[in-house]
Design an enzyme around this catalytic site. Sequence first.
Site, PDB file in Angstrom:
ATOM      1  N   HIS A 274       0.828  -1.214   0.000  1.00 43.61           N
ATOM      2  CA  HIS A 274       0.000   0.000   0.000  1.00 43.61           C
ATOM      3  C   HIS A 274       0.861   1.264   0.000  1.00 43.61           C
ATOM      4  O   HIS A 274       0.439   2.304   0.483  1.00 43.61           O
ATOM      5  CB  HIS A 274      -0.958   0.033   1.195  1.00 43.61           C
ATOM      6  CG  HIS A 274      -1.699  -1.254   1.404  1.00 43.61           C
ATOM      7  ND1 HIS A 274      -2.936  -1.513   0.869  1.00 43.61           N
ATOM      8  CD2 HIS A 274      -1.343  -2.396   2.067  1.00 43.61           C
ATOM      9  CE1 HIS A 274      -3.326  -2.731   1.201  1.00 43.61           C
ATOM     10  NE2 HIS A 274      -2.366  -3.303   1.923  1.00 43.61           N
TER      11      HIS A 274
ATOM     12  N   GLU B   3       9.703   8.893 -16.692  1.00 39.48           N
ATOM     13  CA  GLU B   3       8.358   9.457 -16.884  1.00 39.48           C
ATOM     14  C   GLU B   3       7.844   9.196 -18.297  1.00 39.48           C
ATOM     15  O   GLU B   3       6.683   8.848 -18.505  1.00 39.48           O
ATOM     16  CB  GLU B   3       8.374  10.967 -16.637  1.00 39.48           C
ATOM     17  CG  GLU B   3       8.501  11.349 -15.183  1.00 39.48           C
ATOM     18  CD  GLU B   3       8.593  12.862 -15.041  1.00 39.48           C
ATOM     19  OE1 GLU B   3       7.557  13.529 -15.126  1.00 39.48           O
ATOM     20  OE2 GLU B   3       9.710  13.380 -14.876  1.00 39.48           O
TER      21      GLU B   3
END
Length: 466
Positions: free
Chosen positions: A162, A296
């Site tokens: 998480h 990216e």
Amino acid sequence: MSKHTDTSKLWGGRFTEATDQFVQRFTASVQFDQRLAEEDIRGSLAHADMLCAVGVLSEEERQQIHQGLGQIREEIADGEFQWSVELEDVHMNIESRLTQLIGNTGKKLHTGRSRNDQVATDIRLHLRSAIDLIGAELTRLQRGTIALAADNCDTIMPGFTHLQTAQPVVFGHHLLAWNEMLERDHGRLMDCRARLNQSPLGAAALAGTTYPIDRELTARALDFDRPTENSLDSVSDRDFAIEFCAFAALLMTHLSRVSEELVLWTSAQFNFIELPDRFCTGSSIMPQKKNPDVPELVRGKVGRVNGHLVSLLTLMKSQPLAYNKDNQEDKEPLFDTIDTVLGSLRAFADMVPAIRPKAEPMREAARRGFSTATDLADYLVRTGLPFRDAHEVVGKAVAHGVASGTDLADMSLATLQGFSPDIGADVFEVLTLEGSVAARNHLGGTAPQQVAAAAGRALARVDARS
Ligand code: ARG
């Protein structure tokens, strides 16, 4: 005199008016399929050799075709070849030029062949070469990843679930997780290569041909494993291109996951790694910025590759047998997928070995997040407490740590014993980061000795590829 007004068309015989100018451009593929020129020439050479071997062409005609195609190859390489939209596609451009160069013999090359089996052959040959290049870049990336892992078997970092600190792991273990994803991608790529490597030549338009062709001969000449079984299927299905794009979508998905972690880790908030300047760019307004552009961009490129997979699936859906012009639309998505995957892998194979881990901030982050809480629970279980009760005890200790700003390892023995009298002085061995990772000492675990062995096995698998 024939009413047919456009004599330049190789298929113009039954036509009585010229193709509409717009339709000509709209239906042409030469703008993008000229990329298949080399494969088209290779296929034609193999076809001409076979026609000669079975007695359909004479040796002299075979040689003329070789000489003409050789010259065309040079013209294309030198950028002198005149591509013409009127000639529709790469196949007819080359064939027409061949006839210009060697006369009537050029017109015999298409005996026992159709553009349908021709294009199916060209695209398989092209994709096969692309797969070999992609396989080599993927292997280079894996080697870099494994080497970095082998150097970082003791570098402790937080492992996450998480995106919250969970348990400590070593950086090498994290890198080898990336490598497992890439290893499966490589396997999928090789599966795709093995399935596509069959020769459709000889299927002709759809039903085969009346000439005494030798399909084994052309298959061997083009390094295919064997000829395809069924002529209808051979000219029709593009499942191999879809399969490749599915491989590509998964690979790019994996690279996007790696990219995301690199982007996070280079941020000031994580500060886990340094990427060399050559893989980053600056900002035109903010002088302090160093942006991780390569990861990216790769993360962003997944979009087009996933799109191409859906394009090809949709292209193929509900197509009746056998060839349909729809299939001309296979090329641009496929070519762009090849280029995108090759570029992304090249960037990653250069960049990953240059990642510089920052051991101190990584370690500090693991220490701060109560990452050894499970180890304390396991310790209590070893004293005889049921796991659920141990979980409860440690939860209370963590709550105290959060409130007082103290890590478990920094609490006094008396404080810890306040949560459970079963805790002894030896507890501090399991509360250290080193103790925690070393304790996960089994196949697939994060103990440094396991990670070193895993890196060795990963390298051996890559070495075994040939
Ligand atoms: N340019 C066509 C393609 O890429 C070649 C095959 C055309 N065959 C035909 N019968 N129209 O699919």
